[in-house]
Design a protein around this motif. Structure first.
Motif, PDB file in Angstrom:
ATOM      1  N   ASP A  15      27.231  14.226 -63.850  1.00 47.12           N
ATOM      2  CA  ASP A  15      26.427  14.670 -64.979  1.00 47.12           C
ATOM      3  C   ASP A  15      25.127  15.355 -64.582  1.00 47.12           C
ATOM      4  OD1 ASP A  15      27.732  14.353 -67.274  1.00 47.12           O
ATOM      5  OD2 ASP A  15      26.766  12.488 -67.880  1.00 47.12           O
ATOM      6  N   SER A  75      15.371   9.058 -72.303  1.00 48.32           N
ATOM      7  CA  SER A  75      16.589   8.428 -72.833  1.00 48.32           C
ATOM      8  C   SER A  75      16.870   8.885 -74.269  1.00 48.32           C
ATOM      9  CB  SER A  75      16.410   6.912 -72.855  1.00 48.32           C
ATOM     10  OG  SER A  75      15.996   6.466 -71.589  1.00 48.32           O
ATOM     11  N   ALA A  79      17.977  15.875 -74.968  1.00 50.37           N
ATOM     12  CA  ALA A  79      18.744  14.739 -75.505  1.00 50.37           C
ATOM     13  C   ALA A  79      19.104  15.033 -76.964  1.00 50.37           C
ATOM     14  CB  ALA A  79      17.905  13.466 -75.393  1.00 50.37           C
ATOM     15  N   PRO A  80      20.000  14.213 -77.544  1.00 51.33           N
ATOM     16  CA  PRO A  80      20.417  14.526 -78.925  1.00 51.33           C
ATOM     17  C   PRO A  80      19.465  14.064 -80.019  1.00 51.33           C
ATOM     18  CG  PRO A  80      21.750  12.745 -78.011  1.00 51.33           C
ATOM     19  CD  PRO A  80      20.851  13.199 -76.911  1.00 51.33           C
ATOM     20  N   ARG A 100      21.729   4.732 -65.878  1.00 49.94           N
ATOM     21  CA  ARG A 100      20.845   4.179 -66.908  1.00 49.94           C
ATOM     22  C   ARG A 100      21.147   4.812 -68.271  1.00 49.94           C
ATOM     23  NH1 ARG A 100      14.845   4.619 -65.273  1.00 49.94           N
ATOM     24  NH2 ARG A 100      15.198   2.821 -63.966  1.00 49.94           N
ATOM     25  N   PHE A 130       8.688   3.365 -66.471  1.00 56.12           N
ATOM     26  CA  PHE A 130       8.703   2.650 -65.187  1.00 56.12           C
ATOM     27  C   PHE A 130       7.731   3.336 -64.228  1.00 56.12           C
ATOM     28  CE2 PHE A 130      12.943   1.885 -67.023  1.00 56.12           C
ATOM     29  CZ  PHE A 130      12.859   0.497 -67.134  1.00 56.12           C
ATOM     30  N   TRP A 142       6.228  11.728 -67.418  1.00 55.87           N
ATOM     31  CA  TRP A 142       5.922  10.381 -67.902  1.00 55.87           C
ATOM     32  C   TRP A 142       7.175   9.517 -67.766  1.00 55.87           C
ATOM     33  CZ3 TRP A 142       4.850  14.908 -70.593  1.00 55.87           C
ATOM     34  CH2 TRP A 142       3.518  15.177 -70.930  1.00 55.87           C
ATOM     35  N   ASP A 143       6.979   8.235 -67.546  1.00 55.35           N
ATOM     36  CA  ASP A 143       8.103   7.304 -67.654  1.00 55.35           C
ATOM     37  C   ASP A 143       7.560   5.911 -67.918  1.00 55.35           C
ATOM     38  OD1 ASP A 143      11.314   7.675 -66.737  1.00 55.35           O
ATOM     39  OD2 ASP A 143      10.624   5.608 -66.940  1.00 55.35           O
ATOM     40  N   PRO A 169       8.977   8.259 -80.582  1.00 53.87           N
ATOM     41  CA  PRO A 169       8.155   8.635 -79.426  1.00 53.87           C
ATOM     42  C   PRO A 169       8.382  10.092 -78.982  1.00 53.87           C
ATOM     43  CG  PRO A 169       8.967   6.420 -79.122  1.00 53.87           C
ATOM     44  CD  PRO A 169       9.602   6.932 -80.393  1.00 53.87           C
ATOM     45  N   CYS A 183      13.576  14.884 -70.946  1.00 56.37           N
ATOM     46  CA  CYS A 183      14.714  14.343 -70.185  1.00 56.37           C
ATOM     47  C   CYS A 183      14.665  12.828 -70.284  1.00 56.37           C
ATOM     48  CB  CYS A 183      14.664  14.787 -68.725  1.00 56.37           C
ATOM     49  SG  CYS A 183      14.879  16.558 -68.483  1.00 56.37           S
ATOM     50  N   PRO A 191       8.977  14.281 -70.004  1.00 56.21           N
ATOM     51  CA  PRO A 191       9.087  12.884 -70.384  1.00 56.21           C
ATOM     52  C   PRO A 191      10.449  12.372 -69.876  1.00 56.21           C
ATOM     53  CG  PRO A 191       8.601  14.294 -72.292  1.00 56.21           C
ATOM     54  CD  PRO A 191       9.036  15.184 -71.172  1.00 56.21           C
ATOM     55  N   GLY A 192      10.430  11.319 -69.041  1.00 54.62           N
ATOM     56  CA  GLY A 192      11.683  10.793 -68.483  1.00 54.62           C
ATOM     57  C   GLY A 192      11.885  11.190 -67.041  1.00 54.62           C
TER      58      GLY A 192
HETATM   59  N1  LIG Z   1      23.104  14.073 -67.423  1.00 53.13           N
HETATM   60  C1  LIG Z   1      23.607  14.885 -68.315  1.00 53.13           C
HETATM   61  O1  LIG Z   1      24.488  15.642 -68.058  1.00 53.13           O
HETATM   62  C2  LIG Z   1      23.038  14.887 -69.697  1.00 53.13           C
HETATM   63  C3  LIG Z   1      23.648  15.710 -70.628  1.00 53.13           C
HETATM   64  C4  LIG Z   1      23.156  15.754 -71.909  1.00 53.13           C
HETATM   65  C5  LIG Z   1      22.062  14.997 -72.243  1.00 53.13           C
HETATM   66  N2  LIG Z   1      21.513  14.170 -71.336  1.00 53.13           N
HETATM   67  C6  LIG Z   1      20.382  13.370 -71.791  1.00 53.13           C
HETATM   68  O2  LIG Z   1      19.287  13.552 -70.945  1.00 53.13           O
HETATM   69  C7  LIG Z   1      18.524  12.378 -70.948  1.00 53.13           C
HETATM   70  C8  LIG Z   1      18.253  11.969 -69.513  1.00 53.13           C
HETATM   71  O3  LIG Z   1      19.455  11.587 -68.868  1.00 53.13           O
HETATM   72  P1  LIG Z   1      19.394  10.797 -67.500  1.00 53.13           P
HETATM   73  O4  LIG Z   1      20.787  10.666 -67.007  1.00 53.13           O
HETATM   74  O5  LIG Z   1      18.352  11.366 -66.627  1.00 53.13           O
HETATM   75  O6  LIG Z   1      18.930   9.345 -68.007  1.00 53.13           O
HETATM   76  P2  LIG Z   1      18.037   8.283 -67.224  1.00 53.13           P
HETATM   77  O7  LIG Z   1      18.226   7.013 -67.961  1.00 53.13           O
HETATM   78  O8  LIG Z   1      18.318   8.298 -65.768  1.00 53.13           O
HETATM   79  O9  LIG Z   1      16.554   8.827 -67.409  1.00 53.13           O
HETATM   80  C9  LIG Z   1      15.850   8.746 -68.609  1.00 53.13           C
HETATM   81  C10 LIG Z   1      14.469   8.209 -68.319  1.00 53.13           C
HETATM   82  O10 LIG Z   1      13.704   8.289 -69.517  1.00 53.13           O
HETATM   83  C11 LIG Z   1      12.821   7.199 -69.515  1.00 53.13           C
HETATM   84  N3  LIG Z   1      12.299   7.035 -70.859  1.00 53.13           N
HETATM   85  C12 LIG Z   1      12.887   6.509 -71.951  1.00 53.13           C
HETATM   86  N4  LIG Z   1      12.064   6.601 -73.022  1.00 53.13           N
HETATM   87  C13 LIG Z   1      10.931   7.210 -72.595  1.00 53.13           C
HETATM   88  C14 LIG Z   1       9.725   7.593 -73.227  1.00 53.13           C
HETATM   89  N5  LIG Z   1       9.525   7.351 -74.523  1.00 53.13           N
HETATM   90  N6  LIG Z   1       8.783   8.218 -72.491  1.00 53.13           N
HETATM   91  C15 LIG Z   1       8.982   8.470 -71.170  1.00 53.13           C
HETATM   92  N7  LIG Z   1      10.100   8.124 -70.512  1.00 53.13           N
HETATM   93  C16 LIG Z   1      11.069   7.510 -71.230  1.00 53.13           C
HETATM   94  C17 LIG Z   1      13.651   6.047 -68.983  1.00 53.13           C
HETATM   95  O11 LIG Z   1      12.850   5.008 -68.481  1.00 53.13           O
HETATM   96  C18 LIG Z   1      14.461   6.738 -67.885  1.00 53.13           C
HETATM   97  O12 LIG Z   1      13.845   6.636 -66.623  1.00 53.13           O
HETATM   98  C19 LIG Z   1      19.304  11.331 -71.750  1.00 53.13           C
HETATM   99  O13 LIG Z   1      18.822  11.291 -73.069  1.00 53.13           O
HETATM  100  C20 LIG Z   1      20.688  11.889 -71.725  1.00 53.13           C
HETATM  101  O14 LIG Z   1      21.462  11.473 -72.832  1.00 53.13           O
HETATM  102  C21 LIG Z   1      21.960  14.098 -70.061  1.00 53.13           C
END
Ligand SMILES: NC(=O)c1ccc[n+]([C@@H]2O[C@H](COP(=O)([O-])OP(=O)(O)OC[C@H]3O[C@@H](n4cnc5c(N)ncnc54)[C@H](O)[C@@H]3O)[C@@H](O)[C@H]2O)c1
Length: 439
Positions: A361, A172, A221-222, A281, A87, A84-85, A202, A170, A21-22
């Motif tokens: 990151d 938001s 995610a947290p 994002r 977008f 899934w996303d 969700p 992965c 997811p994401g």
């Molecule tokens: N990059 C890092 O080092 C890091 C570290 C720790 C935690 N995280 C966590 O990992 C997650 C992903 O980070 P990222 O940088 O790829 O963020 P990102 O915003 O690039 O990607 C997240 C994606 O999730 C999608 N999304 C949101 N809600 C959704 C849902 N209900 N179903 C499906 N898709 C959904 C968004 O549209 C987005 O495309 C975040 O929660 C972030 O806090 C990232």
């Protein structure tokens, strides 16, 4: 000599399907990385499963195989993925927008990445206030949505030809929620799904659908997600591994390297101020106070658990800890973090440490995604169920059994991870006592 393995590990036969997811910065950097590695365009740097060795027996035995040769892991070439996303962008377009990897490299990987078209998401804007997108499942109760996800999982397994699956969140960061009545048991949770209880996030619907489909679930995610009695009960009942929360990268990774060192030398810490700028994002989502609160909770808990102020009041009782994340679009994914640490030593004399980490990151997160899916698949084949505390190494807020405080010290976490692998295979655990060398 190696003994009988402690657990029977089923072989890693066939393809491993990873469901995400994401489809954002982290997941597309992971997918593009797999494709680049398969084509010899890059190395899996940062991945323990691909690069680390594990010492077996005594130091004089000279047995240090690669982890991937010691335990039966799926091979990178055998990983297939989907997700899934909200977008509609395919993984190639999403990777271009995320701006983590060089466009020239992405162009070489366009074909496999373009083939990943996100399935319709289960989404509620109440949980991620800064986003809204068109690619979402409509109508029905939360239970209906869970069933739609179960259909997606079944269809993905069939179309990808995967023999086993792992789901890794992965998506938001969702707004801060603590467990409520609906999370207290599986029965209450299922009732809540049928009634579309607003307390069910969700991410929890994805987790429920995965576990019900016999698929392990990891949370990057947290958000609470599986960290509640109801979904732990489901994982145990279905004999499936779960783990989380929040990938340990960037500033918190640095914290868990430095804080144990200061404590090991009994140096005091008066203040730790951490601030970041990032413009992806994730940064935009975290600009919302509700999502930031979820992140802040996991980031703040780390120092307290490492430094144990209740055991060392003279050193850590008055520690002032503050964490800020500032959304700053010009930086994109190339985050910059600053830490100012006020420490004190002999006779209370003050000193300062400054850290300026220009980190990427998603470059730090992608190998964690790889290791987690491979280890979760291993755990499942080894019959391990429920919370996988040995995977704490990868998380800012490791899930633990209720009532147990988490272990945040990365070197203890690493020892625990490697000892778990040794234990699985019936090898002696390494305690570092080492008296036998001096007999
Ligand atoms: N990059 C890092 O080092 C890091 C570290 C720790 C935690 N995280 C966590 O990992 C997650 C992903 O980070 P990222 O940088 O790829 O963020 P990102 O915003 O690039 O990607 C997240 C994606 O999730 C999608 N999304 C949101 N809600 C959704 C849902 N209900 N179903 C499906 N898709 C959904 C968004 O549209 C987005 O495309 C975040 O929660 C972030 O806090 C990232």
């Amino acid at each position: 000599m190696p003994k009988q393995p402690n657990v029977r590990i089923a072989p890693a036969k066939g393809k491993l399907g990873v469901l995400i997811p994401g489809i954002g910065a982290v997941s597309t950097t992971f997918m593009a990385g797999l494709e680049a590695i398969k084509r010899g365009l890059g190395e899996p740097i940062g991945s323990l499963t691909q690069m680390a060795t594990i010492r077996l027996g005594k130091r004089t035995d000279n047995r240090s195989p690669l982890i991937k040769d010691f335990v039966p892991l799926a091979k990178i070439e055998d990983i297939v993925y989907g997700g899934w996303d909200i977008f509609e962008d395919n993984a190639y377009q999403a990777a271009r927008k995320a701006g983590v990897l060089d466009p020239a490299l992405l162009k070489k990987l366009k074909e496999p990445l373009s083939a990943v078209k996100p399935m319709k998401a289960v989404f509620e804007q109440e949980y991620v206030k800064r986003l809204n997108g068109p690619n979402v499942k409509k109508g029905g109760s939360k239970m209906d949505k869970a069933e739609m996800l179960m259909d997606d999982i079944k269809n993905f397994k069939k179309s990808s030809g995967a023999s086993r699956l792992v789901t890794i969140w992965c998506g938001s960061t969702e707004v801060y929620h603590t467990p409520s009545k609906v999370h207290s048991s599986l029965k209450a949770f299922e009732e809540g799904l049928r009634k579309s209880d607003p307390e069910i996030a969700p991410s929890q619907i994805y987790a429920y659908a995965s576990l019900k489909s016999g698929v392990p679930f990891a949370n990057g995610a947290p958000n609470l997600t599986t960290d509640c009695a109801a979904l732990m009960e489901l994982a145990r009942e279905r004999e499936l591994p779960i783990c989380g929360k929040d990938f340990k990268t960037g500033q918190t990774f640095m914290k868990t390297l430095i804080a144990p060192g200061l404590k090991a030398r009994m140096l005091g810490v008066r203040g730790w101020y951490s601030t970041n700028i990032l413009g992806n994002r994730d940064g935009e989502v975290l600009d919302d106070p509700g999502s930031f609160k979820t992140k802040e909770e996991t980031k703040l808990s780390v120092l307290d658990t490492i430094l144990q102020p209740h055991l060392y009041p003279q050193l850590y009782k008055d520690l002032y800890h503050s964490v800020r994340i500032n959304y700053y679009p010009p930086r994109g994914d190339a985050k910059e973090g600053w830490d100012n640490i006020d420490i004190f030593g002999w006779l209370g004399y003050p000193m300062q440490i400054k850290i300026n980490f220009l980190c990427r990151d998603s470059i730090l997160a992608a190998p964690i995604v790889l290791d987690l899916v491979l280890f979760m698949d291993l755990a499942q084949r080894a019959g391990l169920r429920g919370i996988q505390e040995w995977l704490s190494f990868y998380f800012k807020a490791p899930m633990t059994a209720p009532g147990l405080y988490p272990e945040h010290d990365i070197f203890i976490q690493l020892m625990k991870l490697k000892n778990t692998l040794r234990w699985m295979k019936g090898e002696d655990l390494i305690t570092h006592l080492g008296l036998e060398y001096y007999d």
